[in-house]
Design an enzyme around this catalytic site. Structure first.
Site, short mmCIF file in Angstrom:
data_model
loop_
_atom_site.label_atom_id
_atom_site.label_comp_id
_atom_site.label_asym_id
_atom_site.label_seq_id
_atom_site.Cartn_x
_atom_site.Cartn_y
_atom_site.Cartn_z
CD GLU A 24 -32.91 49.03 22.87
OE1 GLU A 24 -33.42 50.00 22.25
OE2 GLU A 24 -32.57 49.08 24.07
CE LYS B 87 -16.38 60.02 26.03
NZ LYS B 87 -17.66 60.73 26.09
CD GLU C 270 -23.42 76.37 31.15
OE1 GLU C 270 -24.14 76.46 32.15
OE2 GLU C 270 -23.56 75.46 30.29
CG HIS D 8 10.93 58.05 36.30
ND1 HIS D 8 10.43 59.32 36.21
CD2 HIS D 8 12.14 58.07 35.67
CE1 HIS D 8 11.29 60.09 35.57
NE2 HIS D 8 12.35 59.35 35.23
#
Length: 469
Positions: free
Chosen positions: A34, A51, A202, A441
């Site tokens: 890497e 995120k 777009e 639930h």
């Protein structure tokens, strides 16, 4: 350092490092090369940092709107530098974890720029040093790099790609996003939450064109509600430098328009990262910009494999991971059970979006008889408790056998719930098979039951359709 290995993996992104660890676990002498940080684009400049920033943006928005729940917070603000520190801390911890796993499993880590040479040799260049290694098998996992549109002005200062955006030290005052795919809409969500004026352009008739049409329409309305100006069926013509930023000239349905912003973000997709990957005299079959592979991800060079964004149309980390594990198992004698034909897709906007299998539109185009069940989340108790954005769950089943063919979700926790449908499609479960499960639930998840029941029009918390007289 040892120079000969059973397996050399070039690229330590999600697919690469997982393949290396699995190979080592199976007894292969394994090395990974890497030139940047372990974790690749996903961990350092893509999925994870995005995120993290989305989490911060959603939290900021939730606190500002806490009055809806009878909770009052005054002078709510954010410190962008602290948000970036939180993002970096998250990435750092994950990098440390990956490094520890590689070392613990005996994977040799080599730093530098790797080049595939003849006879499965790999040269690694770092600074002025060049070392050569040899392997029985090689996995190419160098991922992808951001694409650009070749328009006039596309090389001027102030133009950003998705990786550049994370290097900004201040929140942009205004931002034009070119591209309404996953990256574009997620970035629009992040920065509109931090009060950046967003214009999204777009070229296709709708946003996230590979997703369900109804989801795309709902997403457009949601973004507009958040103050994002959205232009679809719009082609970028050119970009010019202004005193205070940049000006974009584009055409919307034949009408010339322009918009100015501090920065312009190109979010028009990614292309395979093959630059400098092949040495002199190395000839490998290509499929356009991608590396051509067979069903086992082997290239035209025997013993050399290519995974993830280098060879696949599906540019998703979990797709690359599954492919890497598959090859490592094949080389090391392990067992693979993954069905690589069923890959879910997720978008982390608010509400979240997730999809797996085929859409209703694709079924129609393929002349596949289907039945569709849909449940609007405004009838879900957990959604009402959380005052989440209005959304839905849609199930596509075969019209005769009842086998689940696809699912599209636009609601809170959609990216977590799509796994249940992925399992169903992979195992060819029917609607009735899925209805055997009693879901708890109150949860978002119980809406899956309602959507499944609606395939036959039997949803309990759905108003019955009026019968015509």
């Amino acid at each position: 350092m040892e120079k000969t290995f059973d397996l050399i993996v070039i690229g330590a992104g999600p697919g690469g490092y997982v393949a290396a660890i699995q190979g080592a676990k199976l007894g292969l002498r394994t090395a990974i090369v890497e030139c940047k940080e372990v974790g690749g684009t996903c961990l350092n400049r893509g999925c994870i940092p995005t995120k993290a920033m989305l989490h911060g943006a959603n939290l900021y928005k939730e606190i500002k709107e806490a009055e809806r729940f009878g909770i009052f917070a005054e002078n709510v603000s954010f410190d962008y530098s602290k948000i970036m520190e939180y993002k970096e801390e998250t990435c750092f911890k994950l990098r440390e974890g990956i490094t520890s796993l590689l070392k613990a499993n005996g994977v040799t880590m080599i730093t530098g720029k790797a080049t595939l040479e003849k006879d499965k040799a790999v040269t690694v260049t770092q600074d002025d040093m060049v070392e050569t290694y040899q392997a029985k098998s090689i996995i190419l996992a160098t991922g992808a790099v951001p694409s650009k549109i070749p328009v006039k002005g596309s090389q001027i200062d102030g133009l950003l790609n998705s990786e550049d955006l994370f290097l900004l030290t201040d929140v942009p005052q205004s931002l034009v996003i070119v591209g309404g795919g996953v990256i574009g809409v997620e970035m629009a969500k992040v920065f509109s939450s931090f009060h950046t004026k967003i214009t999204l352009i777009e070229a296709a008739p709708r946003l996230i064109s590979k997703f369900d049409k109804e989801i795309a329409q709902s997403l457009k309305m949601t973004l507009k509600k958040q103050g994002v100006e959205v232009f679809t069926s719009s082609l970028l013509q050119s970009i010019e430098k202004e005193k205070e930023g940049l000006k974009c000239f584009f055409e919307e349905n034949g009408e010339n328009k322009e918009v100015s912003a501090q920065y312009v973000l190109f979010a028009v997709g990614r292309e395979p990262n093959t630059r400098g990957l092949f040495g002199e005299g190395v000839s490998i079959e290509m499929a356009g910009k991608k590396i051509a592979v067979d069903d086992g991800f082997e290239t035209s060079i025997k013993g050399v494999y290519a995974i993830g964004d280098l060879s696949s149309d599906i540019q998703l980390a979990h797709n690359a991971i599954a492919q890497g594990v598959r090859i490592a198992n094949r080389l090391g004698g392990g067992n693979s059970t993954e069905d690589l034909s069923v890959i879910p897709s997720c978008i982390y906007t608010n509400p979240e979006i997730a999809s797996v299998g085929i859409t209703e539109e694709e079924a129609k185009n393929g002349e596949i008889p289907v039945k569709v069940g849909k449940f609007i989340m405004s009838g879900n108790g957990k959604t009402l408790i959380s005052k989440d954005e209005r959304g839905f769950i849609k199930v596509i089943s075969h019209g005769e056998s009842g086998v689940i063919l696809g699912a599209q979700l636009m609601c809170a926790r959609a990216t977590d719930m799509v796994g249940e449908f992925t399992i169903a499609i992979t195992n060819k479960l029917t609607v009735n098979d899925m209805l055997k499960t009693v879901r708890p639930h109150p949860t978002y998840n119980e809406a899956i039951t309602e959507a499944l029941e609606e395939v036959e029009g039997q949803g309990i918390h759905v108003l019955p359709k009026r019968k015509r007289l």
